[in-house]
Design an enzyme around this catalytic site. Structure first.
Site, mmCIF file in Angstrom:
data_model
loop_
_atom_site.group_PDB
_atom_site.id
_atom_site.type_symbol
_atom_site.label_atom_id
_atom_site.label_comp_id
_atom_site.label_asym_id
_atom_site.label_seq_id
_atom_site.Cartn_x
_atom_site.Cartn_y
_atom_site.Cartn_z
ATOM 1 N N ASP A 89 0.850 -1.195 0.000
ATOM 2 C CA ASP A 89 0.000 0.000 0.000
ATOM 3 C C ASP A 89 0.887 1.246 0.000
ATOM 4 O O ASP A 89 2.065 1.184 0.350
ATOM 5 C CB ASP A 89 -0.940 0.002 1.199
ATOM 6 C CG ASP A 89 -0.213 0.124 2.533
ATOM 7 O OD1 ASP A 89 0.794 -0.599 2.738
ATOM 8 O OD2 ASP A 89 -0.636 0.938 3.388
ATOM 9 N N GLU A 153 0.203 -0.768 5.838
ATOM 10 C CA GLU A 153 1.269 -0.143 6.619
ATOM 11 C C GLU A 153 1.101 1.364 6.704
ATOM 12 O O GLU A 153 1.370 1.970 7.735
ATOM 13 C CB GLU A 153 2.627 -0.491 6.012
ATOM 14 C CG GLU A 153 3.818 -0.252 6.935
ATOM 15 C CD GLU A 153 4.320 1.182 6.940
ATOM 16 O OE1 GLU A 153 5.065 1.555 7.878
ATOM 17 O OE2 GLU A 153 3.983 1.942 6.009
#
Length: 446
Positions: A89, A153
């Site tokens: 991500d 994250e």
């Protein structure tokens, strides 16, 4: 190691292609962004790991969250197990028009690949895939390889305990290589030996149930923006040091960062004064820092002659390694409540915190880490802390008390991660893959 190095160097076109494929996917996990892009990124990551040769690859689904990717390839009996970590991500690119090239159209210029997520942290996926291909070309890998590529994250730690502790038997390892860091300058091999903790607090000020006319009522009535501004101003002393009492800090004892290097890397305007006291390393690695991350009030384009009834800000807190994050967060909240002027109403919501961590570099594994980096880069290794946070690291150590954590990566001083024109040096990606592959071989030998 010469054959291994050449194999990875020859793999550069494929490394670039795979990294470009990942960067083209706008995998922003925050609320308000299409979650389908994050799932597409997870699928693309899984496909890359399968093609690299891992025998077991699957998505780890999280209830209400974005998928992570797990992969595994068994090594010889009795060999160490290594967990290779990255995340797929990325941060938003809200200022896309200000980028030199569109943030999700990967572009290579002078050996650097530009695009959101190129450095943070899709290059970590490309590194791991290149290492797996290079090692499996000789047959069985020298160690058992587990791969974890996280999908949240950047946006949340809500599901992190479920991901790590809920999959403890899958992820259990002797060493974790966290490829979510970088080198202080291009070509300078750097080990990250500490990370700060991080959290944020949303503070809202209310003075009225609704806006009222500033001409009829201005004077006696405070407005919410002025009150919130006073609260925010109280968080720092006049020289910019954090004014909240009781927060943990200590002197940094590793490699230093000069003010000239810091200014060059940040591009701060020359006339702007740097805040706080102590060395730059102290201020960025082992002291707390507080910044205003967002502010919500009427926009300038929507100005009206009224007393603003409500204003909200998000306050970011970075904490020194070793800080009790719950107590630190409470101290900042209590400070803001005490600083609220004129009896205004203050509401504070707290985000999930991430703890800091200091790496134990005294183990035998770190001798192999230094050797591998020196072999790949041809120069001595620098050890430095990170002012940023990697929430996974302290949770890994809590879950697996004997695990040894290695933090490194391919980002450098020109990567601009979390900012516009993010990029990664492709030569640095190749060198980090060479270092990682070398380390796994050396670790098996030890």
């Amino acid at each position: 190691m010469d054959d291994l190095f050449l194999r990875i160097d020859d793999d550069r076109p494929r490394i670039t292609e795979e990294l470009s494929t990942l960067v083209a996917i706008p995998s922003v996990g925050y609320d308000g962004y299409d979650p389908a892009h994050v799932r597409a990124s997870a699928d693309a990551t899984a496909a890359i790991l399968r093609a690299a040769g891992l025998t077991e690859v699957r998505l780890l689904e999280l209830d209400g969250g974005h998928p992570a990717v797990f992969g595994r390839h068994a090594g010889p009996d009795g060999a160490p197990t290594v967990l290779l970590y990255a995340h797929h991500d990325v941060q938003p690119a809200a200022d896309a028009p200000a980028w030199t090239h569109p943030p999700f159209e990967p572009t290579v210029i002078d050996g650097r690949l530009f695009g959101r997520g190129s450095a943070d942290d899709k290059c970590g996926i490309a590194i791991h895939a290149a290492v797996i291909r290079a090692l499996l070309a000789d047959g069985e890998p020298p160690v058992t390889i587990n791969v974890l590529v996280e999908g949240e994250e950047e946006c949340s730690t809500e599901h992190l305990p479920e991901l790590v502790q809920g999959n403890a038997e899958l992820l259990r390892a002797d060493v974790a290589i966290v490829a979510d860091s970088g080198n202080i300058r291009t070509g300078v091999p750097t080990l990250t030996t500490s990370v700060r903790g991080a959290t944020s607090l949303e503070v809202r000020v209310d003075v009225l149930p609704q806006a009222v006319h500033s001409g009829a009522f201005g004077g006696p009535l405070p407005d919410a923006i002025s009150a919130l501004a006073r609260i925010i101003a109280s968080l720092h002393t006049d020289d910019g040091a954090v004014a909240v009492e009781g927060l943990h800090a200590f002197a940094w004892e590793g490699d230093e960062i000069t003010e000239e290097e810091f200014r060059a890397e940040t591009n701060v305007f020359p006339e702007v004064q740097l805040l706080g006291s102590g060395s730059i390393a102290d201020r960025t690695l082992t002291q707390p820092s507080i910044n205003v991350l967002a502010f919500d009030a009427p926009r300038v384009s929507e100005v009206a002659n009224q007393i603003v009834p409500t204003a909200t800000a998000v306050i970011g807190l970075r904490m020194a390694p070793g800080e009790d994050y719950a107590k630190a967060r409470a101290r900042v909240a209590d400070h803001m409540r005490a600083a609220a002027p004129w009896g205004v109403h203050v509401t504070i919501d707290e985000d999930d915190p991430g703890a800091g961590h200091i790496v134990d570099t005294s183990s035998g594994a770190f001798a192999a880490v230094h050797e591998a980096l020196t072999d790949a880069f041809g120069r001595d290794v620098v050890e430095i802390g990170s002012g940023g946070s990697i929430p996974l690291v302290p949770l890994l150590v809590e879950t697996f008390p004997h695990i040894q954590v290695v933090m490194w990566g391919a980002a450098d001083d020109r990567s601009n991660y979390h900012s516009r024109n993010e990029s990664v040096d492709l030569g640095e990606v190749v060198r980090m893959a060479q270092a990682e592959a070398t380390f796994l071989v050396k670790l098996a030998g030890r």
